[in-house]
Design a protein around this motif. Sequence first.
Motif, PDB file in Angstrom:
ATOM      1  N   UNK A   1      50.852   4.007 -25.011  1.00 27.18           N
ATOM      2  CA  UNK A   1      49.560   3.394 -25.299  1.00 27.18           C
ATOM      3  C   UNK A   1      49.661   1.872 -25.332  1.00 27.18           C
ATOM      4  N   UNK A   2      50.749   1.347 -25.880  1.00 26.80           N
ATOM      5  CA  UNK A   2      50.933  -0.109 -25.900  1.00 26.80           C
ATOM      6  C   UNK A   2      51.364  -0.643 -24.542  1.00 26.80           C
ATOM      7  N   UNK A   3      51.967   0.216 -23.725  1.00 26.08           N
ATOM      8  CA  UNK A   3      52.443  -0.193 -22.405  1.00 26.08           C
ATOM      9  C   UNK A   3      51.327  -0.233 -21.374  1.00 26.08           C
ATOM     10  N   UNK A   4      50.387   0.705 -21.477  1.00 23.92           N
ATOM     11  CA  UNK A   4      49.372   0.896 -20.437  1.00 23.92           C
ATOM     12  C   UNK A   4      48.576  -0.368 -20.128  1.00 23.92           C
ATOM     13  N   UNK A   5      48.019  -1.063 -21.131  1.00 24.29           N
ATOM     14  CA  UNK A   5      47.249  -2.265 -20.780  1.00 24.29           C
ATOM     15  C   UNK A   5      48.106  -3.364 -20.168  1.00 24.29           C
ATOM     16  N   UNK A   6      49.378  -3.474 -20.598  1.00 20.80           N
ATOM     17  CA  UNK A   6      50.253  -4.502 -20.024  1.00 20.80           C
ATOM     18  C   UNK A   6      50.562  -4.179 -18.564  1.00 20.80           C
ATOM     19  N   UNK A   7      50.798  -2.894 -18.274  1.00 20.53           N
ATOM     20  CA  UNK A   7      51.022  -2.481 -16.894  1.00 20.53           C
ATOM     21  C   UNK A   7      49.811  -2.815 -16.032  1.00 20.53           C
ATOM     22  N   UNK A   8      48.622  -2.611 -16.591  1.00 18.10           N
ATOM     23  CA  UNK A   8      47.398  -2.904 -15.838  1.00 18.10           C
ATOM     24  C   UNK A   8      47.228  -4.397 -15.573  1.00 18.10           C
ATOM     25  N   UNK A   9      47.762  -5.244 -16.463  1.00 20.21           N
ATOM     26  CA  UNK A   9      47.723  -6.688 -16.201  1.00 20.21           C
ATOM     27  C   UNK A   9      48.360  -6.991 -14.856  1.00 20.21           C
ATOM     28  N   UNK A  10      49.488  -6.343 -14.586  1.00 17.55           N
ATOM     29  CA  UNK A  10      50.191  -6.585 -13.342  1.00 17.55           C
ATOM     30  C   UNK A  10      49.558  -5.883 -12.152  1.00 17.55           C
ATOM     31  N   UNK A  11      49.157  -4.629 -12.348  1.00 20.96           N
ATOM     32  CA  UNK A  11      48.638  -3.841 -11.228  1.00 20.96           C
ATOM     33  C   UNK A  11      47.298  -4.353 -10.712  1.00 20.96           C
ATOM     34  N   UNK A  12      46.468  -4.881 -11.618  1.00 18.86           N
ATOM     35  CA  UNK A  12      45.116  -5.281 -11.213  1.00 18.86           C
ATOM     36  C   UNK A  12      44.981  -6.770 -10.936  1.00 18.86           C
ATOM     37  N   UNK A  13      45.991  -7.573 -11.293  1.00 19.05           N
ATOM     38  CA  UNK A  13      45.913  -9.015 -11.027  1.00 19.05           C
ATOM     39  C   UNK A  13      45.669  -9.317  -9.542  1.00 19.05           C
TER      40      UNK A  13
ATOM     41  N   UNK B   1      62.981   4.670 -27.450  1.00 15.04           N
ATOM     42  CA  UNK B   1      64.195   4.478 -28.239  1.00 15.04           C
ATOM     43  C   UNK B   1      63.962   4.829 -29.708  1.00 15.04           C
ATOM     44  N   UNK B   2      62.799   4.471 -30.233  1.00 19.19           N
ATOM     45  CA  UNK B   2      62.498   4.805 -31.632  1.00 19.19           C
ATOM     46  C   UNK B   2      62.299   6.298 -31.804  1.00 19.19           C
ATOM     47  N   UNK B   3      61.704   6.947 -30.820  1.00 13.89           N
ATOM     48  CA  UNK B   3      61.548   8.399 -30.867  1.00 13.89           C
ATOM     49  C   UNK B   3      62.901   9.099 -30.894  1.00 13.89           C
ATOM     50  N   UNK B   4      63.856   8.547 -30.137  1.00 10.98           N
ATOM     51  CA  UNK B   4      65.171   9.186 -30.028  1.00 10.98           C
ATOM     52  C   UNK B   4      66.033   8.932 -31.254  1.00 10.98           C
ATOM     53  N   UNK B   5      65.901   7.752 -31.889  1.00 13.38           N
ATOM     54  CA  UNK B   5      66.805   7.389 -32.986  1.00 13.38           C
ATOM     55  C   UNK B   5      66.139   7.418 -34.356  1.00 13.38           C
ATOM     56  N   UNK B   6      64.795   7.357 -34.401  1.00 10.96           N
ATOM     57  CA  UNK B   6      64.045   7.256 -35.657  1.00 10.96           C
ATOM     58  C   UNK B   6      64.552   6.089 -36.502  1.00 10.96           C
TER      59      UNK B   6
ATOM     60  N   UNK C   1      53.822  -8.794 -10.310  1.00  9.08           N
ATOM     61  CA  UNK C   1      55.111  -8.121 -10.485  1.00  9.08           C
ATOM     62  C   UNK C   1      55.675  -8.352 -11.884  1.00  9.08           C
ATOM     63  N   UNK C   2      55.473  -9.555 -12.430  1.00 10.70           N
ATOM     64  CA  UNK C   2      56.030  -9.883 -13.734  1.00 10.70           C
ATOM     65  C   UNK C   2      55.440  -9.035 -14.840  1.00 10.70           C
ATOM     66  N   UNK C   3      54.121  -8.906 -14.893  1.00 11.07           N
ATOM     67  CA  UNK C   3      53.506  -8.104 -15.944  1.00 11.07           C
ATOM     68  C   UNK C   3      53.782  -6.610 -15.753  1.00 11.07           C
ATOM     69  N   UNK C   4      53.943  -6.175 -14.516  1.00  8.00           N
ATOM     70  CA  UNK C   4      54.329  -4.776 -14.301  1.00  8.00           C
ATOM     71  C   UNK C   4      55.702  -4.513 -14.916  1.00  8.00           C
ATOM     72  N   UNK C   5      56.629  -5.452 -14.726  1.00  7.48           N
ATOM     73  CA  UNK C   5      57.944  -5.338 -15.358  1.00  7.48           C
ATOM     74  C   UNK C   5      57.822  -5.427 -16.877  1.00  7.48           C
ATOM     75  N   UNK C   6      56.982  -6.328 -17.370  1.00  7.38           N
ATOM     76  CA  UNK C   6      56.834  -6.525 -18.819  1.00  7.38           C
ATOM     77  C   UNK C   6      56.350  -5.262 -19.517  1.00  7.38           C
ATOM     78  N   UNK C   7      55.581  -4.449 -18.810  1.00  6.88           N
ATOM     79  CA  UNK C   7      55.030  -3.246 -19.429  1.00  6.88           C
ATOM     80  C   UNK C   7      56.103  -2.253 -19.849  1.00  6.88           C
ATOM     81  N   UNK C   8      57.300  -2.344 -19.263  1.00 10.88           N
ATOM     82  CA  UNK C   8      58.374  -1.410 -19.616  1.00 10.88           C
ATOM     83  C   UNK C   8      58.913  -1.667 -21.023  1.00 10.88           C
ATOM     84  N   UNK C   9      58.785  -2.900 -21.529  1.00 10.95           N
ATOM     85  CA  UNK C   9      59.335  -3.238 -22.835  1.00 10.95           C
ATOM     86  C   UNK C   9      58.762  -2.407 -23.970  1.00 10.95           C
ATOM     87  N   UNK C  10      57.428  -2.414 -24.179  1.00 13.69           N
ATOM     88  CA  UNK C  10      56.867  -1.593 -25.252  1.00 13.69           C
ATOM     89  C   UNK C  10      57.161  -0.111 -25.085  1.00 13.69           C
ATOM     90  N   UNK C  11      57.190   0.367 -23.839  1.00 10.15           N
ATOM     91  CA  UNK C  11      57.485   1.776 -23.600  1.00 10.15           C
ATOM     92  C   UNK C  11      58.913   2.118 -24.010  1.00 10.15           C
TER      93      UNK C  11
END
Length: 396
Positions: free
Chosen positions: A56-68, A359-364, A344-354
């Motif tokens: 959910x936090x990644x989706x809008x950031x990914x869209x920044x890159x895809x729709x620019x 990682x938090x789901x896996x390690x709690x 391309x930059x914002x598309x890459x940036x979207x991976x960070x929040x995801x």
Amino acid sequence: MSSSATSHLTPWQRGLLLASLMLIALNLRPALSSLAPLLRQIEASTGLSSSAIGLLTTLPVLCLGLFAPLAPRLARRWGSERTLGAILALLAGGIVLRSLLPPLGLFLGSLIAGACIGILGVLLPALVKRDFPAQAGQLMGLYTMMLCIGAAVAAGATAPLATAFDGRWQPALATWSLVAVVALLVWLPQLRQPPTIAPRRGAGGSLWRNRLAWQITLYMGLQSSLAYIVFGWLPTLLMDRGLGMVQAGLMLSGSVMTQLVSALTAPWLATRGRDQRLAIVVAMSLTLAGLLGCLYAPLGSLWLWAVVLGLGQGGTFSLALALLVLRSRDAETAGRLSGMAQGAGYSLASLGPLLVGILHDATHDWAPMGVLFTLIAVLATLFGLGAGRTRYVNDV
């Protein structure tokens, strides 16, 4: 309208045009930063996992890159003024949709909001350059300041709004659509102007095969990744460390407000030296120190580390924007480089929040995030050192 058209406008008309552009800039971050203080409430009421919240936090950031890259096409077809007005209305609708029919509305509204912000983020600097060419440099500093203010106010006020609405997160999120509606109302007089159809740019050399262009793009994407991790996850991290919801939101807001200092001063200082490499290293070092402080430092010192984080991130973001101009010999190249770096930059940036959510789901646990933050910061610094040398994409 063209720059020649603005030359005969009255001072009142020029002031209204400038005010409307800055009000629109105020809308480029609230949809992103308003979500973070409410993630725990949203998670509890919808049953979403940390990975889903990360998406959910990644989706809008990914869209920044895809729709620019769509922005210039829409401006050529409909004119910049009409395109901007329509996208503002759609942004208001997307923000409201996030509060309806959860969780589907959350994801669909976030997608729409991210797409609109991506398009607006490309159109606005071009309009500033077109309508105020003599003041473009100073106004881009003001533009950056409005972005920071919008992000900070939304981050700090959303949790108190939820409290005022009897603990309901839906109306607290929907409130930020009003900012877009106000900007649209102030923009309406511009729609009476004959539409300006942007000319099709010349092809020029391909930046996608240009090493320097990629260094700038990767620096833009990696520093943005840390920024959107902060927007998406910092309040949740702080609440898990023991802070209240309102206090965590205010700490994010304070950190973003601190960005104003370095966002306005870092590019000015960087252009006084031989190149921008030292400024990039200092800004990224402050960013990493602030992130690690928020993760591991005693609770009593968190405000200090939030300020350090803000100083670092204001510098990294403003330097990334400055590089788009400093590494281009002409406005046409700067426009193409901006499109590549944001797309391309914002598309890459979207991976960070995801990645943080997975990682938090896996390690709690939040402790392992220090490794992720350090890796991103080191890579950003390495690409920044290449981008910070005094060269031009036209020449390499």
